[in-house]
Motif scaffolding. Structure first.
Motif, PDB file in Angstrom:
ATOM      1  N   VAL A   1       0.837  -1.205   0.000  1.00  0.00           N
ATOM      2  CA  VAL A   1       0.000   0.000   0.000  1.00  0.00           C
ATOM      3  C   VAL A   1       0.867   1.248   0.000  1.00  0.00           C
ATOM      4  CG1 VAL A   1      -1.626   1.348   1.377  1.00  0.00           C
ATOM      5  CG2 VAL A   1      -1.992  -1.110   1.063  1.00  0.00           C
ATOM      6  N   GLU A   2       1.946   1.242   0.773  1.00  0.00           N
ATOM      7  CA  GLU A   2       2.839   2.395   0.832  1.00  0.00           C
ATOM      8  C   GLU A   2       3.494   2.644  -0.526  1.00  0.00           C
ATOM      9  OE1 GLU A   2       4.175   5.689   2.547  1.00  0.00           O
ATOM     10  OE2 GLU A   2       2.876   4.230   3.531  1.00  0.00           O
ATOM     11  N   GLN A   3       3.911   1.574  -1.197  1.00  0.00           N
ATOM     12  CA  GLN A   3       4.510   1.722  -2.529  1.00  0.00           C
ATOM     13  C   GLN A   3       3.506   2.283  -3.528  1.00  0.00           C
ATOM     14  OE1 GLN A   3       6.247  -2.004  -3.757  1.00  0.00           O
ATOM     15  NE2 GLN A   3       7.704  -2.066  -2.058  1.00  0.00           N
ATOM     16  N   LEU A   4       2.270   1.807  -3.466  1.00  0.00           N
ATOM     17  CA  LEU A   4       1.240   2.303  -4.374  1.00  0.00           C
ATOM     18  C   LEU A   4       0.951   3.779  -4.114  1.00  0.00           C
ATOM     19  CD1 LEU A   4      -1.236  -0.722  -4.251  1.00  0.00           C
ATOM     20  CD2 LEU A   4       0.318  -0.134  -6.104  1.00  0.00           C
ATOM     21  N   ARG A   5       0.880   4.153  -2.853  1.00  0.00           N
ATOM     22  CA  ARG A   5       0.616   5.557  -2.505  1.00  0.00           C
ATOM     23  C   ARG A   5       1.741   6.465  -3.010  1.00  0.00           C
ATOM     24  NH1 ARG A   5      -1.524   4.886   3.770  1.00  0.00           N
ATOM     25  NH2 ARG A   5      -3.720   4.470   3.246  1.00  0.00           N
ATOM     26  N   ALA A   6       2.983   5.984  -2.899  1.00  0.00           N
ATOM     27  CA  ALA A   6       4.112   6.803  -3.347  1.00  0.00           C
ATOM     28  C   ALA A   6       4.031   7.059  -4.853  1.00  0.00           C
ATOM     29  CB  ALA A   6       5.426   6.100  -2.996  1.00  0.00           C
ATOM     30  N   GLU A   7       3.690   6.024  -5.610  1.00  0.00           N
ATOM     31  CA  GLU A   7       3.585   6.212  -7.059  1.00  0.00           C
ATOM     32  C   GLU A   7       2.391   7.087  -7.422  1.00  0.00           C
ATOM     33  OE1 GLU A   7       4.916   3.451 -10.006  1.00  0.00           O
ATOM     34  OE2 GLU A   7       4.830   1.838  -8.531  1.00  0.00           O
ATOM     35  N   LEU A   8       1.266   6.913  -6.707  1.00  0.00           N
ATOM     36  CA  LEU A   8       0.090   7.733  -6.978  1.00  0.00           C
ATOM     37  C   LEU A   8       0.337   9.202  -6.617  1.00  0.00           C
ATOM     38  CD1 LEU A   8      -2.825   5.404  -5.806  1.00  0.00           C
ATOM     39  CD2 LEU A   8      -2.365   6.213  -8.134  1.00  0.00           C
ATOM     40  N   SER A   9       1.169   9.420  -5.610  1.00  0.00           N
ATOM     41  CA  SER A   9       1.518  10.790  -5.243  1.00  0.00           C
ATOM     42  C   SER A   9       2.238  11.485  -6.394  1.00  0.00           C
ATOM     43  CB  SER A   9       2.398  10.792  -3.987  1.00  0.00           C
ATOM     44  OG  SER A   9       2.814  12.105  -3.661  1.00  0.00           O
TER      45      SER A   9
ATOM     46  N   GLU B   1       0.895  14.856  -8.422  1.00  0.00           N
ATOM     47  CA  GLU B   1       1.652  16.088  -8.631  1.00  0.00           C
ATOM     48  C   GLU B   1       1.767  16.418 -10.118  1.00  0.00           C
ATOM     49  OE1 GLU B   1       2.678  18.233  -6.350  1.00  0.00           O
ATOM     50  OE2 GLU B   1       1.597  16.943  -4.943  1.00  0.00           O
ATOM     51  N   ALA B   2       1.963  15.410 -10.937  1.00  0.00           N
ATOM     52  CA  ALA B   2       2.042  15.649 -12.387  1.00  0.00           C
ATOM     53  C   ALA B   2       0.707  16.151 -12.920  1.00  0.00           C
ATOM     54  CB  ALA B   2       2.454  14.352 -13.105  1.00  0.00           C
ATOM     55  N   ALA B   3      -0.410  15.638 -12.394  1.00  0.00           N
ATOM     56  CA  ALA B   3      -1.734  16.079 -12.831  1.00  0.00           C
ATOM     57  C   ALA B   3      -1.982  17.541 -12.436  1.00  0.00           C
ATOM     58  CB  ALA B   3      -2.805  15.175 -12.223  1.00  0.00           C
ATOM     59  N   LYS B   4      -1.492  17.932 -11.254  1.00  0.00           N
ATOM     60  CA  LYS B   4      -1.661  19.330 -10.827  1.00  0.00           C
ATOM     61  C   LYS B   4      -0.901  20.268 -11.765  1.00  0.00           C
ATOM     62  CE  LYS B   4      -2.307  18.444  -5.862  1.00  0.00           C
ATOM     63  NZ  LYS B   4      -1.711  18.617  -4.513  1.00  0.00           N
ATOM     64  N   ARG B   5       0.327  19.885 -12.132  1.00  0.00           N
ATOM     65  CA  ARG B   5       1.107  20.728 -13.044  1.00  0.00           C
ATOM     66  C   ARG B   5       0.421  20.818 -14.395  1.00  0.00           C
ATOM     67  NH1 ARG B   5       5.324  17.859 -10.455  1.00  0.00           N
ATOM     68  NH2 ARG B   5       5.446  16.370 -12.197  1.00  0.00           N
ATOM     69  N   LEU B   6      -0.118  19.693 -14.844  1.00  0.00           N
ATOM     70  CA  LEU B   6      -0.812  19.677 -16.129  1.00  0.00           C
ATOM     71  C   LEU B   6      -2.036  20.583 -16.092  1.00  0.00           C
ATOM     72  CD1 LEU B   6      -0.909  18.357 -18.951  1.00  0.00           C
ATOM     73  CD2 LEU B   6      -2.321  16.559 -17.968  1.00  0.00           C
TER      74      LEU B   6
ATOM     75  N   GLU C   1       0.256  14.970 -24.928  1.00  0.00           N
ATOM     76  CA  GLU C   1       1.257  13.904 -24.847  1.00  0.00           C
ATOM     77  C   GLU C   1       1.628  13.582 -23.407  1.00  0.00           C
ATOM     78  OE1 GLU C   1       4.577  15.009 -27.184  1.00  0.00           O
ATOM     79  OE2 GLU C   1       3.566  14.746 -29.110  1.00  0.00           O
ATOM     80  N   ARG C   2       1.514  14.568 -22.523  1.00  0.00           N
ATOM     81  CA  ARG C   2       1.868  14.340 -21.124  1.00  0.00           C
ATOM     82  C   ARG C   2       0.814  13.511 -20.386  1.00  0.00           C
ATOM     83  NH1 ARG C   2       2.979  20.382 -19.288  1.00  0.00           N
ATOM     84  NH2 ARG C   2       2.716  19.443 -17.200  1.00  0.00           N
ATOM     85  N   ILE C   3      -0.371  13.397 -20.954  1.00  0.00           N
ATOM     86  CA  ILE C   3      -1.430  12.630 -20.290  1.00  0.00           C
ATOM     87  C   ILE C   3      -1.170  11.137 -20.405  1.00  0.00           C
ATOM     88  CG2 ILE C   3      -3.889  12.069 -20.352  1.00  0.00           C
ATOM     89  CD1 ILE C   3      -4.412  14.925 -21.326  1.00  0.00           C
ATOM     90  N   ALA C   4      -0.658  10.701 -21.563  1.00  0.00           N
ATOM     91  CA  ALA C   4      -0.486   9.262 -21.810  1.00  0.00           C
ATOM     92  C   ALA C   4       0.390   8.574 -20.768  1.00  0.00           C
ATOM     93  CB  ALA C   4       0.061   9.041 -23.217  1.00  0.00           C
ATOM     94  N   PRO C   5       1.566   9.127 -20.399  1.00  0.00           N
ATOM     95  CA  PRO C   5       2.381   8.450 -19.377  1.00  0.00           C
ATOM     96  C   PRO C   5       1.666   8.317 -18.032  1.00  0.00           C
ATOM     97  CG  PRO C   5       3.690  10.065 -20.572  1.00  0.00           C
ATOM     98  CD  PRO C   5       2.278  10.290 -20.974  1.00  0.00           C
ATOM     99  N   MET C   6       0.873   9.328 -17.668  1.00  0.00           N
ATOM    100  CA  MET C   6       0.137   9.223 -16.394  1.00  0.00           C
ATOM    101  C   MET C   6      -0.914   8.128 -16.470  1.00  0.00           C
ATOM    102  SD  MET C   6      -0.267  13.168 -15.063  1.00  0.00           S
ATOM    103  CE  MET C   6      -1.122  13.754 -16.530  1.00  0.00           C
ATOM    104  N   ASP C   7      -1.610   8.037 -17.607  1.00  0.00           N
ATOM    105  CA  ASP C   7      -2.589   6.965 -17.782  1.00  0.00           C
ATOM    106  C   ASP C   7      -1.915   5.594 -17.691  1.00  0.00           C
ATOM    107  OD1 ASP C   7      -4.645   8.741 -18.093  1.00  0.00           O
ATOM    108  OD2 ASP C   7      -4.663   8.683 -20.283  1.00  0.00           O
ATOM    109  N   ALA C   8      -0.704   5.489 -18.262  1.00  0.00           N
ATOM    110  CA  ALA C   8       0.015   4.219 -18.240  1.00  0.00           C
ATOM    111  C   ALA C   8       0.388   3.820 -16.814  1.00  0.00           C
ATOM    112  CB  ALA C   8       1.271   4.318 -19.109  1.00  0.00           C
ATOM    113  N   VAL C   9       0.793   4.805 -16.007  1.00  0.00           N
ATOM    114  CA  VAL C   9       1.153   4.513 -14.611  1.00  0.00           C
ATOM    115  C   VAL C   9      -0.080   4.033 -13.843  1.00  0.00           C
ATOM    116  CG1 VAL C   9       1.925   5.516 -12.431  1.00  0.00           C
ATOM    117  CG2 VAL C   9       3.110   6.084 -14.548  1.00  0.00           C
TER     118      VAL C   9
END
Length: 339
Positions: free
Chosen positions: A266-274, A278-283, A316-324
């Motif tokens: 769960v901690e690993q998943l939360r770290a990646e989702l964090s 942050e990338a979504a906020k910048r976008l 183009e920046r949306i695709a990598p976030m969707d992949a994650v």
């Protein structure tokens, strides 16, 4: 005098059946020309193939009598074939036959003189390219990398074998490793012999150079604890290794599945989702800024072109976030993580 060469190649017995579908490997009888054009390049010839070279001479070439003189004559003209296995020659005035088992690449250069001591205006050059049947390669292709998993995970696994001629079989194996008792932080050690998950006997000549063994590994049936590991390996053998014992099977590097606790996952998943958050906020900020500039592009072609480029870059920046996000969803599903 000049010569015309016809070559005949019989591949080694273990590979004869599969090479019929391999136009890239030389086999059969073919005109190799006069040694003055590209036809004089023979190959690639699979090492171990039986090669026969029939040379037809347009004029008689005087031959020394049998004995040391004939042996020296053959040695001089066949010097380029030194190192081939079982080299034999049959020489007549206008017809030569040379046979051997191909062991290494070679060049045969012939500068002949006729009965009047007139030498060929140009040497005939034939090149024989011999390809060694190398050992196969083996790799775990799924999972694509080492992974931390729960003891309840269900893991799709796949091992791949490849060979330059033909595989005989490919196996997928698993092995449990546990840390030594009382040794905190020590690396896990193999507990038992590897268990066979899947084995594929390669019988299709059309796809004999590559094959996969696949299985679904249910870790819940293995009674694992955090700190344990499951090691996945692939083992591949080719026809040469099986038929002539020239080499053994090839073992892949180990793919490690490290067992962790629910809380660690769960901690690993939360770290990646964090990071995704942050990338979504910048976008979102960049999209808002782009929207504010939209009015400038209504009557300005250059501004409109610039805005289109900026919008494409944001998209183009949306695709990598969707992949994650998709990868994390698949990881949750694989690990049977409770809600």
């Amino acid at each position: 005098p000049y010569t015309t060469l016809f070559r005949s190649i019989d591949p080694p017995g273990y590979a004869a059946a599969v090479l019929g579908s391999r136009p890239d490997i030389a086999r059969g009888r073919k005109d190799a020309g006069t040694g003055r054009d590209e036809r004089g390049v023979i190959g690639p010839v699979l090492a171990g193939s039986r090669v026969r070279l029939d040379l037809e001479l347009n004029k008689p070439v005087p031959l020394p009598p049998e004995g040391e003189a004939r042996a020296a004559f053959i040695a001089a003209h066949m010097a380029g074939l030194t190192g081939q296995i079982g080299l034999t020659t049959q020489l007549e005035a206008t017809r030569w036959r040379v046979e051997f088992v191909a062991a290494l690449s070679a060049r045969l250069t012939l500068q002949l003189r006729d009965e009047f001591a007139i030498e060929s205006a140009e040497a005939a050059l034939f090149r024989i390219d011999v390809a060694e049947d190398r050992p196969p390669t083996a790799a775990i292709v799924q999972p694509a990398s080492d992974e931390s998993v729960l003891a309840t995970a269900i893991i799709p696994a796949s091992g791949e074998g490849r060979d330059d001629v033909a595989l005989a079989w490919i196996e997928l194996r698993s092995q449990i490793a546990t840390p030594p008792q009382g040794s905190i932080g020590a690396a896990p050690e193999a507990k038992d012999a590897p268990a066979l998950l899947a084995r594929i006997e390669v019988t299709d000549a059309e796809s004999a150079s590559q094959a996969r063994a696949q299985a679904t590994l249910d870790l819940g049936a293995l009674v694992l604890s955090p700190g344990d590991e499951v090691w996945l390996t692939a083992l591949a053998a080719d026809l040469l290794g099986e038929a002539e014992k020239a080499h053994g099977p090839t073992l892949s590097t180990v793919r490690r599945l490290r067992v962790i606790s629910d809380s660690e996952l769960v901690e690993q998943l939360r770290a990646e989702l964090s990071g995704v958050r942050e990338a979504a906020k910048r976008l979102e900020r960049d999209q808002a800024a782009l929207s504010d500039d939209r009015a400038k592009a209504v009557d300005n072609a250059q501004a409109a072109l610039d805005q289109a480029r900026r919008q494409a870059a944001l998209t183009e920046r949306i695709a990598p976030m969707d992949a994650v996000v998709q990868r994390l969803e698949e990881r949750v599903a694989r690990n049977q993580l409770a809600d």
